[in-house]
Structures are given as C-alpha cells and as structure tokens.
Design a protein around this motif. Structure first.
Motif, PDB file in Angstrom:
ATOM      1  N   LYS A 106      34.159 -22.853  93.506  1.00  0.00           N
ATOM      2  CA  LYS A 106      33.979 -22.298  94.837  1.00  0.00           C
ATOM      3  C   LYS A 106      35.333 -22.037  95.479  1.00  0.00           C
ATOM      4  O   LYS A 106      35.499 -21.059  96.195  1.00  0.00           O
ATOM      5  CB  LYS A 106      33.160 -23.252  95.720  1.00  0.00           C
TER       6      LYS A 106
ATOM      7  N   THR B 135      36.706 -18.597  94.580  1.00  0.00           N
ATOM      8  CA  THR B 135      36.064 -17.540  95.349  1.00  0.00           C
ATOM      9  C   THR B 135      36.551 -17.559  96.791  1.00  0.00           C
ATOM     10  O   THR B 135      36.895 -16.512  97.354  1.00  0.00           O
ATOM     11  CB  THR B 135      34.528 -17.674  95.286  1.00  0.00           C
TER      12      THR B 135
ATOM     13  N   SER C 285      30.891 -10.572 107.359  1.00  0.00           N
ATOM     14  CA  SER C 285      30.074 -10.915 106.188  1.00  0.00           C
ATOM     15  C   SER C 285      30.832 -11.822 105.231  1.00  0.00           C
ATOM     16  O   SER C 285      30.291 -12.818 104.732  1.00  0.00           O
ATOM     17  CB  SER C 285      29.642  -9.651 105.441  1.00  0.00           C
TER      18      SER C 285
ATOM     19  N   TYR D 111      30.122 -15.849 104.330  1.00  0.00           N
ATOM     20  CA  TYR D 111      29.921 -16.359 102.973  1.00  0.00           C
ATOM     21  C   TYR D 111      30.904 -17.484 102.657  1.00  0.00           C
ATOM     22  O   TYR D 111      30.536 -18.477 102.023  1.00  0.00           O
ATOM     23  CB  TYR D 111      30.016 -15.231 101.944  1.00  0.00           C
TER      24      TYR D 111
ATOM     25  N   GLN E 260      29.454 -20.467 104.025  1.00  0.00           N
ATOM     26  CA  GLN E 260      28.345 -20.942 103.184  1.00  0.00           C
ATOM     27  C   GLN E 260      28.855 -21.740 101.995  1.00  0.00           C
ATOM     28  O   GLN E 260      28.206 -22.689 101.559  1.00  0.00           O
ATOM     29  CB  GLN E 260      27.528 -19.766 102.646  1.00  0.00           C
TER      30      GLN E 260
ATOM     31  N   ASP F 171      32.582 -15.276  92.498  1.00  0.00           N
ATOM     32  CA  ASP F 171      31.206 -15.421  92.049  1.00  0.00           C
ATOM     33  C   ASP F 171      30.469 -14.101  92.318  1.00  0.00           C
ATOM     34  O   ASP F 171      31.043 -13.142  92.837  1.00  0.00           O
ATOM     35  CB  ASP F 171      30.526 -16.619  92.723  1.00  0.00           C
ATOM     36  N   THR F 172      29.210 -14.045  91.959  1.00  0.00           N
ATOM     37  CA  THR F 172      28.436 -12.813  92.065  1.00  0.00           C
ATOM     38  C   THR F 172      28.343 -12.313  93.503  1.00  0.00           C
ATOM     39  O   THR F 172      28.524 -11.124  93.768  1.00  0.00           O
ATOM     40  CB  THR F 172      27.015 -13.032  91.492  1.00  0.00           C
ATOM     41  N   THR F 173      28.061 -13.196  94.434  1.00  0.00           N
ATOM     42  CA  THR F 173      27.947 -12.778  95.835  1.00  0.00           C
ATOM     43  C   THR F 173      29.289 -12.299  96.376  1.00  0.00           C
ATOM     44  O   THR F 173      29.359 -11.271  97.059  1.00  0.00           O
ATOM     45  CB  THR F 173      27.401 -13.928  96.700  1.00  0.00           C
TER      46      THR F 173
ATOM     47  N   THR G 165      31.709 -11.026  94.682  1.00  0.00           N
ATOM     48  CA  THR G 165      31.975  -9.731  94.055  1.00  0.00           C
ATOM     49  C   THR G 165      31.220  -8.625  94.784  1.00  0.00           C
ATOM     50  O   THR G 165      31.781  -7.567  95.079  1.00  0.00           O
ATOM     51  CB  THR G 165      31.585  -9.751  92.563  1.00  0.00           C
ATOM     52  N   GLN G 166      29.960  -8.859  95.088  1.00  0.00           N
ATOM     53  CA  GLN G 166      29.161  -7.843  95.768  1.00  0.00           C
ATOM     54  C   GLN G 166      29.689  -7.544  97.170  1.00  0.00           C
ATOM     55  O   GLN G 166      29.751  -6.390  97.581  1.00  0.00           O
ATOM     56  CB  GLN G 166      27.687  -8.249  95.832  1.00  0.00           C
ATOM     57  N   LEU G 167      30.077  -8.585  97.887  1.00  0.00           N
ATOM     58  CA  LEU G 167      30.646  -8.374  99.224  1.00  0.00           C
ATOM     59  C   LEU G 167      31.900  -7.506  99.153  1.00  0.00           C
ATOM     60  O   LEU G 167      32.086  -6.598  99.959  1.00  0.00           O
ATOM     61  CB  LEU G 167      30.979  -9.716  99.883  1.00  0.00           C
TER      62      LEU G 167
END
Length: 160
Positions: A14, A17, A65, A69, A72, A130-132, A134-136
């Motif tokens: 974590k 990221t 955003s 995250y 989170q 991580d995947t999230t 990367t998407q952000l």
C-alpha cells in the motif's frame, strides 16, 4: 506511448501506491494552481478565462479522487504542490506574460501539461500502483493529455 497494457504488479505494498499517488497529486496541485491563477489574472473578456476555469475544476476533481483513495489505503494524501511547481507558476505571471506574450504563455501551459502527462505515464508503467490507483491515474492521464493537446493546437494557431 500506449499505457493500456500496464505491468502486472509484483509484491506491491500500500505504501508503494500511496507514494506514487502522492507524487502525482503534488504535480496535479501545481497544475490546478496554475490554471486557477491563470483564470484569476485573465481579463474577463479574454476567451481562455473560461477554459482555465474548466481545466482547474477538472483537475480539482482528479486530485480529490486520488486523495480520497490514499485515505482509503490508510495514507495521508498530499495537499501541497511542489517547489518546482511554485517556480513553474512563474509562467503564470499574467500581468506580463499573458498580456504581452500570449504565445509564450500558451507554450508554458502546454509544456507543463506535457510534463505532467509524462510523469503520470511513468507512474502507470512502473508497476508500483494497485489496480484502483492505476485506474485513477489513467483517468487523470486522459484529462491531462486532452489539455496538452488543446494548448498544442492553440499554440499552432498562434503560429499562424
């Protein structure tokens, strides 16, 4: 460069990221501040004032955003820009730059957005997200590239 095929993360933490997202967030804050200053300093009749406000608002949403995250993930999100950004905002000295050298100012915006796009691209490609995350960043990347292209086209028009 094609960022649709990102590396499969190995032993990500974590913290990896969070660090990458905070690094990009600082640069995005610089960009947001630059757009906001541009809008504030622009004459109300200047056509790009609205464009700067729209770009600042979009950038603000991406920042929020990403910061959300990071929270989170249990991290502390970056809330300040970089020293480099503060220096780069020297290009936002509209009293001189935009009113006296519109082309130079547009080139500065374009260069700043290109730098940000490359940094986001590097973060996506290095596999530390991580995947999230990367998407952000892919979503933010699309917005930054759109801005860079807009100012590139504007620069071309100013070339005449």
């Amino acid at each position: 460069m094609d960022i649709t095929n990102t590396p499969t993360p190995g032993a990500l933490t974590k913290e990896d990221t969070i660090e990458e997202l905070n690094d990009v967030t600082r640069l995005m804050i610089d960009s947001y501040k630059g757009y906001r200053e541009a809008a504030d300093e622009s004459d109300d009749s200047w056509a790009l004032k609205s464009e700067f406000n729209q770009r600042a608002e979009a950038r603000s949403k991406h920042i929020a955003s990403i910061q959300g995250y990071v929270r989170q993930l249990g991290g502390e999100p970056s809330t300040h820009g970089t020293m480099r950004g503060a220096v780069h905002r020297g290009w936002m000295n509209f009293a001189n730059t935009f009113r006296d050298d519109e082309k130079g100012a547009v080139e500065s915006v374009e260069n700043g957005e290109s730098f940000l796009a490359h940094r986001i691209e590097d973060c996506i490609e290095d596999g530390q997200l991580d995947t999230t995350g990367t998407q952000l960043l892919k979503t933010a990347y699309a917005d930054v590239c759109s801005s860079a292209k807009f100012f590139d086209r504007l620069d071309d028009r100013l070339d005449g």
